[in-house]
Design a protein around this motif. Structure first.
Motif, PDB file in Angstrom:
ATOM      1  N   VAL A 171       1.105  -1.116   0.118  1.00 37.32           N
ATOM      2  CA  VAL A 171      -0.218  -0.124  -0.407  1.00 37.32           C
ATOM      3  C   VAL A 171       0.683   1.295   0.128  1.00 37.32           C
ATOM      4  CG1 VAL A 171      -1.657   1.166   1.229  1.00 37.32           C
ATOM      5  CG2 VAL A 171      -1.732  -0.942   1.453  1.00 37.32           C
ATOM      6  N   GLY A 172       0.822   2.267  -0.447  1.00 39.66           N
ATOM      7  CA  GLY A 172       1.012   3.338  -0.693  1.00 39.66           C
ATOM      8  C   GLY A 172       0.101   4.847  -2.116  1.00 39.66           C
ATOM      9  N   GLY A 173       1.282   5.548  -1.352  1.00 43.76           N
ATOM     10  CA  GLY A 173       0.366   7.133  -1.587  1.00 43.76           C
ATOM     11  C   GLY A 173       0.389   6.924  -3.127  1.00 43.76           C
ATOM     12  N   MET A 174      -0.251   7.520  -4.143  1.00 46.83           N
ATOM     13  CA  MET A 174      -0.221   7.881  -5.736  1.00 46.83           C
ATOM     14  C   MET A 174       1.842   7.604  -6.343  1.00 46.83           C
ATOM     15  SD  MET A 174      -2.294   6.848  -7.692  1.00 46.83           S
ATOM     16  CE  MET A 174      -2.549   7.223  -9.422  1.00 46.83           C
ATOM     17  N   GLU A 175       2.385   8.511  -5.166  1.00 47.85           N
ATOM     18  CA  GLU A 175       3.884   8.397  -5.866  1.00 47.85           C
ATOM     19  C   GLU A 175       4.631   7.846  -5.297  1.00 47.85           C
ATOM     20  OE1 GLU A 175       2.447   9.394  -2.760  1.00 47.85           O
ATOM     21  OE2 GLU A 175       3.116   8.768  -1.127  1.00 47.85           O
ATOM     22  N   GLN A 176       3.748   6.622  -5.021  1.00 48.73           N
ATOM     23  CA  GLN A 176       4.978   5.929  -4.652  1.00 48.73           C
ATOM     24  C   GLN A 176       4.123   4.371  -6.034  1.00 48.73           C
ATOM     25  OE1 GLN A 176       6.336   5.413  -2.409  1.00 48.73           O
ATOM     26  NE2 GLN A 176       5.626   6.895  -1.305  1.00 48.73           N
ATOM     27  N   ARG A 177       3.428   4.751  -6.603  1.00 51.63           N
ATOM     28  CA  ARG A 177       3.035   3.587  -7.668  1.00 51.63           C
ATOM     29  C   ARG A 177       4.360   3.662  -8.597  1.00 51.63           C
ATOM     30  NH1 ARG A 177       1.193   4.757 -12.583  1.00 51.63           N
ATOM     31  NH2 ARG A 177      -0.173   2.982 -12.943  1.00 51.63           N
ATOM     32  N   LYS A 178       5.186   4.322  -9.448  1.00 47.78           N
ATOM     33  CA  LYS A 178       6.438   3.766 -10.065  1.00 47.78           C
ATOM     34  C   LYS A 178       7.014   2.794  -9.239  1.00 47.78           C
ATOM     35  CE  LYS A 178       5.836   7.742 -12.819  1.00 47.78           C
ATOM     36  NZ  LYS A 178       5.875   8.831 -13.673  1.00 47.78           N
ATOM     37  N   VAL A 179       7.027   2.857  -8.225  1.00 48.45           N
ATOM     38  CA  VAL A 179       7.955   2.166  -7.736  1.00 48.45           C
ATOM     39  C   VAL A 179       7.178   0.572  -7.983  1.00 48.45           C
ATOM     40  CG1 VAL A 179       9.272   1.107  -5.811  1.00 48.45           C
ATOM     41  CG2 VAL A 179       9.267   3.755  -6.117  1.00 48.45           C
ATOM     42  N   HIS A 180       5.921   0.872  -7.677  1.00 51.42           N
ATOM     43  CA  HIS A 180       5.690  -0.842  -7.975  1.00 51.42           C
ATOM     44  C   HIS A 180       5.394  -1.654  -8.732  1.00 51.42           C
ATOM     45  CE1 HIS A 180       3.686   0.426  -3.326  1.00 51.42           C
ATOM     46  NE2 HIS A 180       4.894  -0.720  -2.773  1.00 51.42           N
ATOM     47  N   MET A 181       5.143  -0.290 -10.388  1.00 51.96           N
ATOM     48  CA  MET A 181       4.685  -0.769 -11.349  1.00 51.96           C
ATOM     49  C   MET A 181       6.897  -1.034 -11.232  1.00 51.96           C
ATOM     50  SD  MET A 181       2.332  -0.911 -11.875  1.00 51.96           S
ATOM     51  CE  MET A 181       1.041  -0.063 -10.752  1.00 51.96           C
ATOM     52  N   LEU A 182       7.965  -1.186 -11.165  1.00 49.44           N
ATOM     53  CA  LEU A 182       9.074  -1.002 -11.376  1.00 49.44           C
ATOM     54  C   LEU A 182       9.488  -2.866 -10.550  1.00 49.44           C
ATOM     55  CD1 LEU A 182      11.955  -0.690 -12.211  1.00 49.44           C
ATOM     56  CD2 LEU A 182      12.251  -0.039 -10.436  1.00 49.44           C
ATOM     57  N   ALA A 183       8.257  -3.165  -9.520  1.00 49.63           N
ATOM     58  CA  ALA A 183       8.426  -4.342  -8.217  1.00 49.63           C
ATOM     59  C   ALA A 183       7.786  -5.279  -9.262  1.00 49.63           C
ATOM     60  CB  ALA A 183       7.545  -4.013  -7.233  1.00 49.63           C
ATOM     61  N   ARG A 184       7.236  -4.391 -10.593  1.00 52.44           N
ATOM     62  CA  ARG A 184       5.857  -6.172 -10.567  1.00 52.44           C
ATOM     63  C   ARG A 184       6.509  -6.458 -12.124  1.00 52.44           C
ATOM     64  NH1 ARG A 184       0.317  -6.176  -9.869  1.00 52.44           N
ATOM     65  NH2 ARG A 184      -0.157  -7.372 -12.117  1.00 52.44           N
ATOM     66  N   ASP A 185       7.723  -5.821 -12.575  1.00 49.55           N
ATOM     67  CA  ASP A 185       8.602  -5.964 -13.921  1.00 49.55           C
ATOM     68  C   ASP A 185       9.652  -6.658 -13.353  1.00 49.55           C
ATOM     69  OD1 ASP A 185       6.907  -4.821 -15.359  1.00 49.55           O
ATOM     70  OD2 ASP A 185       7.740  -2.959 -15.712  1.00 49.55           O
ATOM     71  N   VAL A 186      10.655  -6.528 -11.939  1.00 47.53           N
ATOM     72  CA  VAL A 186      11.608  -7.115 -12.342  1.00 47.53           C
ATOM     73  C   VAL A 186      11.372  -7.910 -11.165  1.00 47.53           C
ATOM     74  CG1 VAL A 186      13.266  -5.173 -12.974  1.00 47.53           C
ATOM     75  CG2 VAL A 186      12.736  -5.445 -10.584  1.00 47.53           C
ATOM     76  N   LEU A 187      11.114  -8.101  -9.875  1.00 44.44           N
ATOM     77  CA  LEU A 187      10.570  -9.263  -9.291  1.00 44.44           C
ATOM     78  C   LEU A 187      11.122 -10.338  -9.661  1.00 44.44           C
ATOM     79  CD1 LEU A 187       8.774  -7.589  -6.246  1.00 44.44           C
ATOM     80  CD2 LEU A 187      11.352  -8.119  -6.612  1.00 44.44           C
TER      81      LEU A 187
END
Ligand code: IYR
Length: 328
Positions: A171-187
């Motif tokens: 969970v995070g504010g919208m400012e965290q979304r790009k980090v979570h998208m990166l996580a989806r791609d790299v993990l």
């Protein structure tokens, strides 16, 4: 309200809906987390994601709060010693704010992020990620203008926190979304599942309705505010009689932050909201739902000044336990 509604209410975005549906089918014992760079005193930005954690606890989730000391250090927020000390102070404030103590696990980033396995996995992610991609992920988080290597490492560590904490939902504010998208791609490149995430909206600056409310600029509300501070900030807040104000003359988008605070902070935490008014102005108004209050502000039934008085009262009630805790 069913589990899916409770989990997703007031979210700006969930990634993905079907993954959240699967969690909502059997939320008992699932684990969600938010990470915070320790900043000493809780402010309204922390409170927004904390409200979501409270919703998730009510839906049956267990919650982890990551006190991200190493991340704050990487983001140039002070010496490691200072940050560690600040992190300790935040635990009690989250509990005072209303997180269920019996079901909240607090973890310091440095408890696991300096371990050998973590470090090697981090290096594996570094090999999978271009500098440009890491930099993009940090655009709304980084505190400095010039990008340091530490700020490219930061989002990769945030991605790695998800499998290391063993959480089902980030969970995070919208400012965290790009980090979570990166996580989806790299993990997946290190054989880890792409994480499910939920993002809370950003609230506009209280004074102007522009940009986003932040602890570093403009007007914000924090646990250190006295009742008088809150009254004066809310009194000076931008509050046109609409939920959809016109952009400024130079084209900058505006929101109504008074309505946003009612929607994202007050209504989720109180069963109903009473706006007190003298009999000669029509007497008290009682709202069970945010939309009714918004409708009355738009129709003119509710005057912005009365809405502000009520907002100050309810914000004070939300903050009082944390303020008390800070005074101890
Ligand atoms: N980037 C966050 C802090 C943070 C969040 C998570 I979720 C982490 O796993 C680590 C750090 C911030 O901007 O405060």
């Amino acid at each position: 309200m069913d589990a899916y509604e409770l989990i997703t209410r007031n979210a700006a975005e969930v990634v993905t809906e079907s993954e959240i549906e699967a969690l909502a089918d059997d939320p008992e014992g699932k684990r969600a987390y938010v990470g915070y760079e320790p900043s000493g005193v809780l402010h309204i930005g922390h409170m927004l994601t904390a409200n979501k954690l409270i919703d998730l606890q009510e839906a049956g989730f267990e919650v982890t709060v990551l006190l991200a000391d190493v991340h704050a250090y990487l983001n140039d927020k002070g010496s490691f010693e200072e940050i560690r000390h600040t992190a300790e102070r935040m635990r009690d404030q989250f509990i005072a704010y209303g997180l269920d103590e019996s079901n909240t696990q607090f973890v310091l980033g440095s408890d696991f992020q300096l371990d050998d396995d973590y470090t090697l996995d981090l290096h594996a992610l570094e090999l999978e990620t271009t500098l440009a991609r890491a930099e993009r992920a940090m655009a709304e988080i980084s505190s400095g203008d010039s990008v340091k290597v530490s700020q490219a490492v930061y989002p990769l560590m945030q991605a790695l926190d998800i499998p290391y904490l063993g959480v089902d939902l980030a969970v995070g504010g919208m400012e965290q979304r790009k980090v979570h998208m990166l996580a989806r791609d790299v993990l997946p490149s290190i054989d880890r599942e792409p994480p499910t995430s939920l993002h809370t909206p950003l609230i506009a600056d209280l004074g102007t309705g522009r940009g986003k409310m932040s602890s570093s600029e403009g007007v914000t509300i924090s646990m250190e505010d006295s009742r008088e501070d809150i009254e004066s900030k809310v009194n000076d807040a931008y509050c046109p009689p609409t939920a959809d104000p016109e952009p400024t003359d130079d084209g900058v988008e505006r929101e109504n932050p008074v309505l946003q605070v009612f929607e994202y902070h007050v209504f989720p935490r109180f069963d109903s909201v009473t706006v007190e008014r003298p009999e000669e102005y029509g007497g008290d108004l009682v709202y069970d739902a945010y939309d009714d209050l918004e409708g009355d502000l738009e129709s003119g039934e509710l005057h912005p000044a009365d809405a502000k008085d009520a907002l100050a009262e309810y914000l004070d009630r939300l903050i009082a336990p944390g303020r008390q805790q800070l005074a101890e």
